[in-house]
Write a protein that holds these residues in place. Structure first.
Motif, PDB file in Angstrom:
ATOM      1  N   GLU A   1      -0.317  -1.782  -0.411  1.00  0.00           N
ATOM      2  CA  GLU A   1       0.352  -1.782   0.895  1.00  0.00           C
ATOM      3  C   GLU A   1       1.667  -1.029   0.696  1.00  0.00           C
ATOM      4  O   GLU A   1       2.594  -1.551   0.094  1.00  0.00           O
ATOM      5  CB  GLU A   1       0.609  -3.206   1.378  1.00  0.00           C
ATOM      6  N   TYR A   2       1.712   0.196   1.199  1.00  0.00           N
ATOM      7  CA  TYR A   2       2.881   1.050   0.975  1.00  0.00           C
ATOM      8  C   TYR A   2       3.966   0.810   2.012  1.00  0.00           C
ATOM      9  O   TYR A   2       3.682   0.750   3.205  1.00  0.00           O
ATOM     10  CB  TYR A   2       2.462   2.527   1.017  1.00  0.00           C
ATOM     11  N   PRO A   3       5.210   0.701   1.567  1.00  0.00           N
ATOM     12  CA  PRO A   3       6.327   0.591   2.505  1.00  0.00           C
ATOM     13  C   PRO A   3       6.631   1.962   3.126  1.00  0.00           C
ATOM     14  O   PRO A   3       6.180   2.994   2.621  1.00  0.00           O
ATOM     15  CB  PRO A   3       7.485   0.128   1.619  1.00  0.00           C
ATOM     16  N   TRP A   4       7.407   1.992   4.179  1.00  0.00           N
ATOM     17  CA  TRP A   4       7.713   3.238   4.886  1.00  0.00           C
ATOM     18  C   TRP A   4       8.349   4.286   3.978  1.00  0.00           C
ATOM     19  O   TRP A   4       8.081   5.470   4.102  1.00  0.00           O
ATOM     20  CB  TRP A   4       8.613   2.965   6.095  1.00  0.00           C
ATOM     21  N   TYR A   5       9.189   3.865   3.055  1.00  0.00           N
ATOM     22  CA  TYR A   5       9.910   4.814   2.209  1.00  0.00           C
ATOM     23  C   TYR A   5       9.011   5.455   1.151  1.00  0.00           C
ATOM     24  O   TYR A   5       9.427   6.388   0.477  1.00  0.00           O
ATOM     25  CB  TYR A   5      11.128   4.161   1.552  1.00  0.00           C
ATOM     26  N   ALA A   6       7.775   5.000   1.050  1.00  0.00           N
ATOM     27  CA  ALA A   6       6.827   5.612   0.115  1.00  0.00           C
ATOM     28  C   ALA A   6       6.367   6.978   0.619  1.00  0.00           C
ATOM     29  O   ALA A   6       5.680   7.698  -0.096  1.00  0.00           O
ATOM     30  CB  ALA A   6       5.629   4.711  -0.097  1.00  0.00           C
ATOM     31  N   GLU A   7       6.748   7.332   1.826  1.00  0.00           N
ATOM     32  CA  GLU A   7       6.404   8.636   2.395  1.00  0.00           C
ATOM     33  C   GLU A   7       7.432   9.701   2.054  1.00  0.00           C
ATOM     34  O   GLU A   7       7.241  10.869   2.371  1.00  0.00           O
ATOM     35  CB  GLU A   7       6.272   8.528   3.921  1.00  0.00           C
ATOM     36  N   ILE A   8       8.536   9.314   1.456  1.00  0.00           N
ATOM     37  CA  ILE A   8       9.630  10.243   1.182  1.00  0.00           C
ATOM     38  C   ILE A   8       9.663  10.582  -0.305  1.00  0.00           C
ATOM     39  O   ILE A   8       9.810   9.700  -1.147  1.00  0.00           O
ATOM     40  CB  ILE A   8      10.978   9.643   1.615  1.00  0.00           C
ATOM     41  N   ALA A   9       9.512  11.872  -0.606  1.00  0.00           N
ATOM     42  CA  ALA A   9       9.638  12.321  -1.989  1.00  0.00           C
ATOM     43  C   ALA A   9      11.121  12.346  -2.333  1.00  0.00           C
ATOM     44  O   ALA A   9      11.943  12.610  -1.465  1.00  0.00           O
ATOM     45  CB  ALA A   9       9.023  13.708  -2.143  1.00  0.00           C
ATOM     46  N   PRO A  10      11.479  12.056  -3.519  1.00  0.00           N
ATOM     47  CA  PRO A  10      10.711  11.803  -4.730  1.00  0.00           C
ATOM     48  C   PRO A  10      10.283  10.343  -4.905  1.00  0.00           C
ATOM     49  O   PRO A  10       9.583  10.022  -5.860  1.00  0.00           O
ATOM     50  CB  PRO A  10      11.649  12.231  -5.843  1.00  0.00           C
TER      51      PRO A  10
ATOM     52  N   PHE B   1       6.588   9.772  -5.426  1.00  0.00           N
ATOM     53  CA  PHE B   1       6.070  10.070  -6.761  1.00  0.00           C
ATOM     54  C   PHE B   1       6.326   8.915  -7.730  1.00  0.00           C
ATOM     55  O   PHE B   1       5.476   8.598  -8.560  1.00  0.00           O
ATOM     56  CB  PHE B   1       6.692  11.359  -7.304  1.00  0.00           C
ATOM     57  N   VAL B   2       7.482   8.293  -7.614  1.00  0.00           N
ATOM     58  CA  VAL B   2       7.812   7.156  -8.480  1.00  0.00           C
ATOM     59  C   VAL B   2       6.865   5.996  -8.194  1.00  0.00           C
ATOM     60  O   VAL B   2       6.311   5.389  -9.115  1.00  0.00           O
ATOM     61  CB  VAL B   2       9.287   6.729  -8.282  1.00  0.00           C
ATOM     62  N   ILE B   3       6.647   5.711  -6.910  1.00  0.00           N
ATOM     63  CA  ILE B   3       5.750   4.615  -6.539  1.00  0.00           C
ATOM     64  C   ILE B   3       4.320   4.912  -7.006  1.00  0.00           C
ATOM     65  O   ILE B   3       3.658   4.047  -7.570  1.00  0.00           O
ATOM     66  CB  ILE B   3       5.800   4.352  -5.026  1.00  0.00           C
ATOM     67  N   ALA B   4       3.851   6.132  -6.787  1.00  0.00           N
ATOM     68  CA  ALA B   4       2.496   6.509  -7.212  1.00  0.00           C
ATOM     69  C   ALA B   4       2.339   6.343  -8.719  1.00  0.00           C
ATOM     70  O   ALA B   4       1.310   5.851  -9.195  1.00  0.00           O
ATOM     71  CB  ALA B   4       2.190   7.941  -6.798  1.00  0.00           C
ATOM     72  N   ASP B   5       3.349   6.711  -9.462  1.00  0.00           N
ATOM     73  CA  ASP B   5       3.311   6.576 -10.919  1.00  0.00           C
ATOM     74  C   ASP B   5       3.260   5.105 -11.332  1.00  0.00           C
ATOM     75  O   ASP B   5       2.478   4.723 -12.205  1.00  0.00           O
ATOM     76  CB  ASP B   5       4.532   7.261 -11.539  1.00  0.00           C
TER      77      ASP B   5
ATOM     78  N   ALA C   1      10.896  -5.877  -7.509  1.00  0.00           N
ATOM     79  CA  ALA C   1      11.539  -7.143  -7.170  1.00  0.00           C
ATOM     80  C   ALA C   1      12.806  -6.917  -6.342  1.00  0.00           C
ATOM     81  O   ALA C   1      13.117  -7.707  -5.455  1.00  0.00           O
ATOM     82  CB  ALA C   1      11.866  -7.923  -8.441  1.00  0.00           C
ATOM     83  N   LEU C   2      13.513  -5.841  -6.610  1.00  0.00           N
ATOM     84  CA  LEU C   2      14.731  -5.530  -5.864  1.00  0.00           C
ATOM     85  C   LEU C   2      14.427  -5.345  -4.379  1.00  0.00           C
ATOM     86  O   LEU C   2      15.137  -5.856  -3.522  1.00  0.00           O
ATOM     87  CB  LEU C   2      15.388  -4.265  -6.429  1.00  0.00           C
ATOM     88  N   VAL C   3      13.335  -4.666  -4.088  1.00  0.00           N
ATOM     89  CA  VAL C   3      12.965  -4.370  -2.709  1.00  0.00           C
ATOM     90  C   VAL C   3      12.202  -5.525  -2.067  1.00  0.00           C
ATOM     91  O   VAL C   3      12.419  -5.863  -0.906  1.00  0.00           O
ATOM     92  CB  VAL C   3      12.131  -3.073  -2.642  1.00  0.00           C
ATOM     93  N   HIS C   4      11.291  -6.140  -2.812  1.00  0.00           N
ATOM     94  CA  HIS C   4      10.400  -7.155  -2.252  1.00  0.00           C
ATOM     95  C   HIS C   4      10.876  -8.588  -2.490  1.00  0.00           C
ATOM     96  O   HIS C   4      10.266  -9.523  -1.985  1.00  0.00           O
ATOM     97  CB  HIS C   4       8.991  -6.991  -2.826  1.00  0.00           C
ATOM     98  N   GLY C   5      11.900  -8.735  -3.279  1.00  0.00           N
ATOM     99  CA  GLY C   5      12.408 -10.070  -3.588  1.00  0.00           C
ATOM    100  C   GLY C   5      11.879 -10.561  -4.922  1.00  0.00           C
ATOM    101  O   GLY C   5      10.727 -10.338  -5.267  1.00  0.00           O
ATOM    102  N   LYS C   6      12.746 -11.216  -5.663  1.00  0.00           N
ATOM    103  CA  LYS C   6      12.367 -11.750  -6.967  1.00  0.00           C
ATOM    104  C   LYS C   6      11.587 -13.044  -6.799  1.00  0.00           C
ATOM    105  O   LYS C   6      11.773 -13.774  -5.842  1.00  0.00           O
ATOM    106  CB  LYS C   6      13.613 -12.032  -7.807  1.00  0.00           C
ATOM    107  N   MET C   7      10.744 -13.296  -7.783  1.00  0.00           N
ATOM    108  CA  MET C   7      10.057 -14.583  -7.818  1.00  0.00           C
ATOM    109  C   MET C   7      11.081 -15.647  -8.196  1.00  0.00           C
ATOM    110  O   MET C   7      11.930 -15.427  -9.061  1.00  0.00           O
ATOM    111  CB  MET C   7       8.950 -14.588  -8.887  1.00  0.00           C
ATOM    112  N   THR C   8      10.972 -16.790  -7.566  1.00  0.00           N
ATOM    113  CA  THR C   8      11.840 -17.899  -7.943  1.00  0.00           C
ATOM    114  C   THR C   8      11.357 -18.456  -9.279  1.00  0.00           C
ATOM    115  O   THR C   8      10.228 -18.177  -9.712  1.00  0.00           O
ATOM    116  CB  THR C   8      11.793 -19.019  -6.883  1.00  0.00           C
TER     117      THR C   8
END
Length: 155
Positions: A63-72, A75-79, A123-130
């Motif tokens: 499930e890709y977030p909106w910012y996954a459409e912006i290079a670079p 590329f980091v997410i795909a990797d 975790a920074l973007v999606h929240g850390k596990m407690t």
């Protein structure tokens, strides 16, 4: 000052051009985790933890977030997704031998205990596990490993 403007212009043009090249996405029809969940029997709480922290990088559907459409960033997410699937892909659970399943769960435990998973950027973007979520996930994984204690060779 002229050279700085030229450098900035070149960087801007490069940034705009790179937007037209897209890395391949991890986008199967649906996220096939049925076999994994049937065998390992996660509780509803654990399923939620897996969905929120693991399945994006460790299944055949992200499930890709909106910012996954912006290079670079794309590329980091795909990797990260590609590397995550190389190490552990719950969508391929049926293809793993018993020993490999045990090993994958052992790796999950080690990575979570060492704070390596989920990755800091995720975790920074999606929240850390407690701490409670980590403990619940670790307890579940250790119990799930009991099903694979005696298995064949790693494939």
């Amino acid at each position: 000052m002229k050279i700085l403007k030229k450098i900035l212009l070149v960087l801007l043009v490069a940034f705009l051009l790179i937007q037209f090249y897209r890395p391949e996405k991890n986008s199967a029809e649906y996220r096939d985790v049925v076999s994994f969940e049937t065998e390992t029997k996660p509780t509803p709480e654990i399923k939620t933890i897996l969905e929120n922290n693991c399945y994006d990088c460790h299944s055949n559907r992200t499930e890709y977030p909106w910012y996954a459409e912006i290079a670079p960033v794309s590329f980091v997410i795909a990797d990260h997704v590609e590397e995550g699937n190389e190490h552990f892909n719950v969508s391929k659970w049926d293809s793993y031998s018993l020993k490999k399943k045990d090993h994958k769960l052992e790796e999950l435990i080690e990575e979570v205990e060492e704070g390596e998973m989920p990755e800091n950027g995720y975790a920074l973007v999606h929240g850390k596990m407690t701490q409670e979520e980590k403990e619940a996930l670790l307890n579940w994984a250790k119990k799930a490993r009991e099903n694979y204690a005696v298995g064949d060779d790693i494939q």
